[in-house]
Design a protein around this motif. Sequence first.
Motif, PDB file in Angstrom:
ATOM      1  N   LEU A 154      -7.921   1.666   8.216  1.00  0.00           N
ATOM      2  CA  LEU A 154      -8.224   3.039   8.606  1.00  0.00           C
ATOM      3  C   LEU A 154      -8.321   3.880   7.343  1.00  0.00           C
ATOM      4  CD1 LEU A 154      -8.381   5.459  10.611  1.00  0.00           C
ATOM      5  CD2 LEU A 154      -5.859   5.486  10.546  1.00  0.00           C
ATOM      6  N   ARG A 155      -9.437   4.606   7.177  1.00  0.00           N
ATOM      7  CA  ARG A 155      -9.634   5.451   6.003  1.00  0.00           C
ATOM      8  C   ARG A 155      -9.754   6.913   6.419  1.00  0.00           C
ATOM      9  NH1 ARG A 155     -14.274   1.864   2.928  1.00  0.00           N
ATOM     10  NH2 ARG A 155     -13.008  -0.027   2.670  1.00  0.00           N
ATOM     11  N   ILE A 156      -9.028   7.769   5.707  1.00  0.00           N
ATOM     12  CA  ILE A 156      -9.082   9.209   5.925  1.00  0.00           C
ATOM     13  C   ILE A 156      -9.460   9.858   4.598  1.00  0.00           C
ATOM     14  CG2 ILE A 156      -7.817  11.242   6.709  1.00  0.00           C
ATOM     15  CD1 ILE A 156      -5.885   9.341   8.143  1.00  0.00           C
ATOM     16  N   ARG A 157     -10.576  10.585   4.578  1.00  0.00           N
ATOM     17  CA  ARG A 157     -11.118  11.166   3.345  1.00  0.00           C
ATOM     18  C   ARG A 157     -11.093  12.685   3.442  1.00  0.00           C
ATOM     19  NH1 ARG A 157     -15.960  13.148   1.417  1.00  0.00           N
ATOM     20  NH2 ARG A 157     -16.569  12.534  -0.694  1.00  0.00           N
ATOM     21  N   ASN A 158     -10.594  13.337   2.381  1.00  0.00           N
ATOM     22  CA  ASN A 158     -10.642  14.799   2.367  1.00  0.00           C
ATOM     23  C   ASN A 158     -11.870  15.269   1.594  1.00  0.00           C
ATOM     24  OD1 ASN A 158     -10.039  14.570  -0.343  1.00  0.00           O
ATOM     25  ND2 ASN A 158      -8.050  15.606  -0.219  1.00  0.00           N
ATOM     26  N   ASP A 159     -12.086  16.564   1.567  1.00  0.00           N
ATOM     27  CA  ASP A 159     -13.286  17.097   0.925  1.00  0.00           C
ATOM     28  C   ASP A 159     -13.223  17.027  -0.591  1.00  0.00           C
ATOM     29  OD1 ASP A 159     -14.495  17.603   3.336  1.00  0.00           O
ATOM     30  OD2 ASP A 159     -13.806  19.697   3.460  1.00  0.00           O
ATOM     31  N   ASP A 160     -12.076  16.667  -1.147  1.00  0.00           N
ATOM     32  CA  ASP A 160     -11.963  16.470  -2.591  1.00  0.00           C
ATOM     33  C   ASP A 160     -12.319  15.047  -3.006  1.00  0.00           C
ATOM     34  OD1 ASP A 160     -11.077  19.093  -2.870  1.00  0.00           O
ATOM     35  OD2 ASP A 160      -8.972  18.509  -2.586  1.00  0.00           O
ATOM     36  N   GLY A 161     -12.628  14.195  -2.041  1.00  0.00           N
ATOM     37  CA  GLY A 161     -13.038  12.832  -2.358  1.00  0.00           C
ATOM     38  C   GLY A 161     -11.916  11.825  -2.438  1.00  0.00           C
ATOM     39  N   ARG A 162     -10.703  12.221  -2.138  1.00  0.00           N
ATOM     40  CA  ARG A 162      -9.599  11.266  -2.163  1.00  0.00           C
ATOM     41  C   ARG A 162      -9.474  10.621  -0.786  1.00  0.00           C
ATOM     42  NH1 ARG A 162      -4.286  13.350  -5.028  1.00  0.00           N
ATOM     43  NH2 ARG A 162      -4.103  11.108  -5.409  1.00  0.00           N
ATOM     44  N   VAL A 163      -9.089   9.356  -0.790  1.00  0.00           N
ATOM     45  CA  VAL A 163      -9.053   8.570   0.447  1.00  0.00           C
ATOM     46  C   VAL A 163      -7.658   7.997   0.660  1.00  0.00           C
ATOM     47  CG1 VAL A 163      -9.988   6.565   1.657  1.00  0.00           C
ATOM     48  CG2 VAL A 163     -11.500   7.995   0.276  1.00  0.00           C
ATOM     49  N   LEU A 164      -7.178   8.140   1.885  1.00  0.00           N
ATOM     50  CA  LEU A 164      -5.944   7.480   2.322  1.00  0.00           C
ATOM     51  C   LEU A 164      -6.361   6.269   3.143  1.00  0.00           C
ATOM     52  CD1 LEU A 164      -2.864   7.325   2.851  1.00  0.00           C
ATOM     53  CD2 LEU A 164      -3.229   8.884   4.772  1.00  0.00           C
ATOM     54  N   ALA A 165      -5.999   5.066   2.698  1.00  0.00           N
ATOM     55  CA  ALA A 165      -6.384   3.826   3.377  1.00  0.00           C
ATOM     56  C   ALA A 165      -5.137   3.145   3.916  1.00  0.00           C
ATOM     57  CB  ALA A 165      -7.125   2.899   2.428  1.00  0.00           C
ATOM     58  N   ILE A 166      -5.117   2.926   5.228  1.00  0.00           N
ATOM     59  CA  ILE A 166      -3.974   2.275   5.869  1.00  0.00           C
ATOM     60  C   ILE A 166      -4.387   0.855   6.226  1.00  0.00           C
ATOM     61  CG2 ILE A 166      -2.394   2.312   7.832  1.00  0.00           C
ATOM     62  CD1 ILE A 166      -4.202   5.476   6.876  1.00  0.00           C
ATOM     63  N   GLN A 167      -3.610  -0.118   5.729  1.00  0.00           N
ATOM     64  CA  GLN A 167      -3.902  -1.534   5.922  1.00  0.00           C
ATOM     65  C   GLN A 167      -2.753  -2.171   6.699  1.00  0.00           C
ATOM     66  OE1 GLN A 167      -4.110  -2.584   1.774  1.00  0.00           O
ATOM     67  NE2 GLN A 167      -6.287  -2.065   1.623  1.00  0.00           N
ATOM     68  N   PRO A 168      -2.831  -2.187   8.023  1.00  0.00           N
ATOM     69  CA  PRO A 168      -1.695  -2.694   8.811  1.00  0.00           C
ATOM     70  C   PRO A 168      -1.384  -4.158   8.564  1.00  0.00           C
ATOM     71  CG  PRO A 168      -3.600  -2.236  10.211  1.00  0.00           C
ATOM     72  CD  PRO A 168      -3.926  -1.685   8.867  1.00  0.00           C
ATOM     73  N   GLN A 169      -2.404  -4.975   8.273  1.00  0.00           N
ATOM     74  CA  GLN A 169      -2.129  -6.394   8.023  1.00  0.00           C
ATOM     75  C   GLN A 169      -1.272  -6.581   6.773  1.00  0.00           C
ATOM     76  OE1 GLN A 169      -5.124  -5.132   8.595  1.00  0.00           O
ATOM     77  NE2 GLN A 169      -5.931  -6.111  10.432  1.00  0.00           N
ATOM     78  N   ALA A 170      -1.445  -5.681   5.806  1.00  0.00           N
ATOM     79  CA  ALA A 170      -0.661  -5.767   4.565  1.00  0.00           C
ATOM     80  C   ALA A 170       0.546  -4.840   4.608  1.00  0.00           C
ATOM     81  CB  ALA A 170      -1.545  -5.417   3.370  1.00  0.00           C
TER      82      ALA A 170
END
Length: 743
Positions: free
Chosen positions: A685-701
Amino acid sequence: MVTSPSSSLSSDRLPSAPPADSPPADPPSPSVQRQNPTIPTQRWHIPPARPEQAIAIAHATDLSPLLAQVLINRAITTPDLAQLFLNPDGVDLPSPLEDFPDLAIAVQYLVAAIAQGEKIAICGDYDADGMTSTALLIRALRELGAIVNYAIPSRMTEGYGINERIVEEFHAEGIRIILTVDNGIAAIAPITRAVELGLVVIVTDHHDLPDTLPPAQAILNPKLIAETSPYRGLAGVGVAYILALELARTCWAESSTLAVAQTALGHTLLDLFTLGTIADLAPLTGVNRRWVQQGLRHLPKSTIPGVQALIQVAGLSDEKKGLKPEAIGCRLGPRINAVGRIADPVTVIELLTTDDSGIALEQAMVCEQINQERRRLCEVIEQEAIAHIRQTQPNLQAERVLVVIHPGWHHGVIGIVASRLVERYGVPVFIGTYEDDSDRSMIRGSARSIPEFDIHKSLVFCDDCLEKYGGHRAAGGFTLAATHLTSFQRRLQLFANMYLLMGHLYPLVNVDVEANFTDLTLDLYHQIDRLHPCGIGNPDPIFWTPNVQVIEQKTVGKNRDHLKLVLQQNQSEPDSEERTEDRTLRIEAIAWRWGHYCPLPSIIDLAYRLTVNEWQGQTTLQLDVVGIRLPQATVAVTDRKSAAHEGAIATPTGVLTQSVKPIRFQHGQRFYDCSIDGVDDHLELRIRNDDGRVLAIQPQAHRAIMGHNRTDAQEIDITQPHYFHLIKAALNAMEVYQSTRQL
């Protein structure tokens, strides 16, 4: 508001934390949802009818077309497959030596130890599978002349599986070979220590394989063999059974009394195999179906005094022709399991290994008393759990998982209560109590699941919150520090929101085939016996009848927990002349643990098992209710989500298991884009803000990373309130978008 932007997220771009002045989203209002207080909120899965196939199978097998449709639902779609299913003894089995590479090695070690008078020790487990496995091998080894002892770890102080204390004690006793049963596949440290001490270790287990196998001299585990093997579904007692039979065959190869000895021992071991396999809820397919079918016929005349004593105290002595799986699952199995849950497993081992009828009856009575106490504990804890849930009022539609922690509960029975709460609330349940109520620093718990939720994967996702954990898709156990409880709850909520849709939050009723009340006869009931043994992998047939009229209803039982009904099927075009014929249109039914739904609506659709009620020499049909819904003609057309429940079950997917293009959503005072993307054969799951930074959630890891790209990304704690509420908002936006498209 949810919109879809035209651009997609870059695969290597990773969002800053929400600014300090951006408050988290308001938590949803607390509630435990129920659509109608007088009926359970359920989702029904009714497979499509295949009348032409059903008629062909019915003609070939002399089964009712209703039961032929049941076979089709079990992927038995041709007359030839149906004949093989109904007559499993006619199937040629491969030699287990071909499928288990280490079986010959294990037998060689044991034959040598028996010949040389070396000591053998069994390390078992405290559940029914582990205790019957232990008793089975004790009986087999003693019959073959071995010097054998056993140990079972303490549920309360040590937990599951072989440990280094047991290894050291076995070594001090002069043990040469350690046999693990129903455990050991993940016990790397204890088995490494045993090998260092010069002991031979043979692991017999059936649990999932760890990344690294223990250094045992032989490992027998059906998870190591081909998925197409008929031995693939064996429980721990099944692996022990195969080892014992092959050992006996080898030891008696030169004996003139081979046939007589093998038959006597084989029947004894088959009885224990049958008890353990059904009590462990192993799939009744492959060799399990074949051997359990034989074992159920033989159990009433078992030569094991302990089995006869159990049958006596359970009130099953009149079942001369054979037992059904539910007799073991509901009557014999609980009396065995109760001892392992709240008392000393030695009681069961002595019960199943003694040849003294007096001792056996005495131990069976002890099992009976312990089981009564277990039932009392379960009732008390369940009521306290329900009261706790009513007081705290969790919003299950938002949280999608139920976590209940309470002091003073018995660790050995909370798993049973978890299963009951799953039935009641329709969500995965994690229930726990404190290791020690005096300091309340550690929590130990059990988990039970619904079909679309993987307990083991959820615990892996919570890895950094837990001291230890284990289990499989449907159930598990865990231990954590009380200080990590909030983080644990938040991680579970995020995992559940990624994998569960709103339509999954209702108990699932798998229905087989529609039947009219006039189809329900004693002949149909007896035909169901041909489908036995029923259980995991081959459930009892579930019939359903529309537009049933509730003629009478009342609560029954000591606590008025159950609901007794008199029912009549409404017919759209009743024929008054036919009604004068000898046809039963009214029938009694029982809905276990449904007393709180009284009164039911006057007209319902009903899902049920077919059972009988025997009273004063009379046998009458009775329905065992498993599902109720309002007649579909009365369901509002605008309630599309409810109507879509059945469609959601065929492909049980969640937010994270569906490919979704970037979705624009607002959280607090900022806007974000979220999407599901594939990375290394996994989804994140990726969540991107308008500043270009991304929060990536990797449940398998079981981790989350944040940054402008993967090179400078840093791991973050997603249980912190800012991230927790942001991720929940993203998942909610994605599900709203998906449901809007479906409508």
